[in-house]
Write an enzyme that holds these catalytic residues in place. Structure first.
Site, PDB file in Angstrom:
ATOM      1  N   THR A 242      -0.457  31.948 -12.626  1.00  0.00           N
ATOM      2  CA  THR A 242       0.639  32.751 -12.415  1.00  0.00           C
ATOM      3  C   THR A 242       1.245  32.887 -13.690  1.00  0.00           C
ATOM      4  OG1 THR A 242       1.744  30.570 -12.360  1.00  0.00           O
ATOM      5  CG2 THR A 242       1.190  31.660 -10.095  1.00  0.00           C
ATOM      6  N   ARG A 244      -0.170  35.156 -17.133  1.00  0.00           N
ATOM      7  CA  ARG A 244      -0.755  36.551 -17.453  1.00  0.00           C
ATOM      8  C   ARG A 244      -1.851  36.655 -17.088  1.00  0.00           C
ATOM      9  NH1 ARG A 244       4.059  37.062 -17.563  1.00  0.00           N
ATOM     10  NH2 ARG A 244       5.589  37.764 -19.352  1.00  0.00           N
ATOM     11  N   GLU A 273      -2.835  45.191 -14.293  1.00  0.00           N
ATOM     12  CA  GLU A 273      -1.648  45.278 -13.058  1.00  0.00           C
ATOM     13  C   GLU A 273      -1.157  46.724 -13.426  1.00  0.00           C
ATOM     14  OE1 GLU A 273       1.441  42.283 -13.816  1.00  0.00           O
ATOM     15  OE2 GLU A 273      -0.065  40.688 -13.662  1.00  0.00           O
ATOM     16  N   HIS A 292       2.628  39.781  -8.942  1.00  0.00           N
ATOM     17  CA  HIS A 292       3.408  39.404 -10.244  1.00  0.00           C
ATOM     18  C   HIS A 292       5.021  39.162  -9.427  1.00  0.00           C
ATOM     19  CE1 HIS A 292       3.814  39.464 -14.597  1.00  0.00           C
ATOM     20  NE2 HIS A 292       4.552  38.601 -14.301  1.00  0.00           N
TER      21      HIS A 292
HETATM   22  C1  DGY Z   1       8.305  36.499 -16.929  1.00  0.00           C
HETATM   23  O1  DGY Z   1       9.301  36.347 -16.924  1.00  0.00           O
HETATM   24  O2  DGY Z   1       7.602  36.320 -17.919  1.00  0.00           O
HETATM   25  C2  DGY Z   1       7.536  37.172 -15.845  1.00  0.00           C
HETATM   26  O3  DGY Z   1       6.304  36.925 -15.643  1.00  0.00           O
HETATM   27  C3  DGY Z   1       8.024  38.458 -15.437  1.00  0.00           C
HETATM   28  O4  DGY Z   1       7.386  39.142 -16.586  1.00  0.00           O
END
Ligand code: DGY
Length: 333
Positions: A242, A244, A273, A292
């Site tokens: 969750t 990158r 993405e 995402h």
């Molecule tokens: C973050 O806050 O880093 C989320 O992944 C949205 O980019």
């Protein structure tokens, strides 16, 4: 920073939740909100940013050297999000531009998504949901559609910061999972609160039943989960990302799932993405993918909007920026 209010002009790269917009409007700033139903190209972003004094943007805008060279006049770049791998922070610092972000407020929402993906994968829920719409709910077959249980399993966290800790607490509370982790530095809070145990990267990979990625994207983490690493994970394990998408190699992940090298995967971030609708991961039984949306609750997005605006407001009021990513900039400025 002293500037007459009438001279403060903020560019908002997307239509953010109203709360932050309202706060800046109340300060009397001139605001430009990009309202089109598509992201700005980098050219458009540069062109617009040149006539503004501050930028409020997301991790989907590329704030690289090219952008910064054209926009060295900016007083601040405030990111709506916690990760800032899209921003060349070193370059911003050299140019004296403070960079802000919105940590903490999205930890619970993002951990909920990691936790939800884990449960969904363990019981093939996304796949089974789709199969009903394809007319595949026929009759009860005791050996079909079986998932695996999470109780007393080992959770491995790669990058145990605020979000990782929130995920670990959920897993401990709900399933009494043992928590092991690998980080750049040891997390004594997690060790104290939930008995998390620091292990080497190899131990993490080899001993996790669920391996959840919560690290930020960097040179060290980019592509870290590849064929070699998946090959060392348990064949019964679940991989969750969750953080990158670039932290895992997606072709290698597909290969690992296709060949039973690991059991399942839950992704809120993909590589690239957006994910193509034809991606084979989308038709696999033991895979759950989301677009995402880790921070995507009304409450969290409102708080992020508030924090991102506050970073800008406090700068212009001459106060400390509440969430400053590059404090070294204060020395250069
Ligand atoms: C973050 O806050 O880093 C989320 O992944 C949205 O980019």
């Amino acid at each position: 920073m002293k500037k007459e209010t009438k001279d403060i002009k903020v560019l908002l790269s997307r239509h953010f939740p109203e709360r932050g917009i309202e706060m800046m409007r109340e300060e009397g700033y001139g605001l430009t909100v990009w309202n089109e139903d598509r992201p700005m190209t980098q050219k458009e972003l540069i062109r617009k940013a040149r006539s503004h004094t501050a930028l409020l943007c997301t991790s989907f805008e590329k704030i690289d050297k090219t952008f910064l060279d054209h926009c060295s006049h900016l007083d601040i770049i405030s990111q709506f999000g916690v990760g800032y791998d899209n921003i060349d922070v070193d370059q911003a610092t050299r140019q004296g531009i403070p960079v802000g972000n919105t940590p903490d407020v999205l930890s619970d929402a993002t951990a909920d998504v990691a936790f939800g993906l884990m449960i969904n994968v363990s019981r093939k829920m996304f796949y089974l949901h789709k199969s009903i719409s394809q007319g595949e709910w026929n009759y009860f077959r005791p050996n079909a559609n079986l998932g695996i249980e999470l109780k007393n399993r080992t959770l491995g966290i790669f990058g145990l910061g605020r979000i990782g800790l929130a995920m670990a607490k959920r897993c401990r509370g709900a399933y009494n999972m043992e928590v092991i982790y690998h980080n750049r530095s040891e997390n004594s809070e997690a060790e104290r609160e939930i008995g998390a145990r620091y292990v080497s990267f190899d131990d993490l990979v080899e001993n996790s039943d669920v391996l959840s990625v919560h690290a930020s994207l960097s040179k060290e983490t980019s592509g870290r989960f590849d064929k070699n690493v998946f090959g060392r994970m348990k064949s019964s394990s679940i991989f969750i990302n969750t953080a990158r998408g670039l932290i895992h190699n997606e072709e290698d992940l597909i290969h690992a799932l296709d060949n039973g090298i690991i059991w399942g995967a839950g992704l809120d971030v993909t590589n690239p993405e957006p994910m193509a609708p034809s991606n084979p991961l989308l038709s696999m039984e033991n895979v759950a993918v989301l677009p995402h949306v880790g921070s995507g609750t009304v409450e969290t997005r409102n708080k992020m909007s508030e924090l991102a605006a506050l970073n800008i407001i406090e700068l212009y009021r001459g106060n400390e920026i509440p969430n400053l990513v590059n404090p070294e900039v204060l020395k250069t400025g």
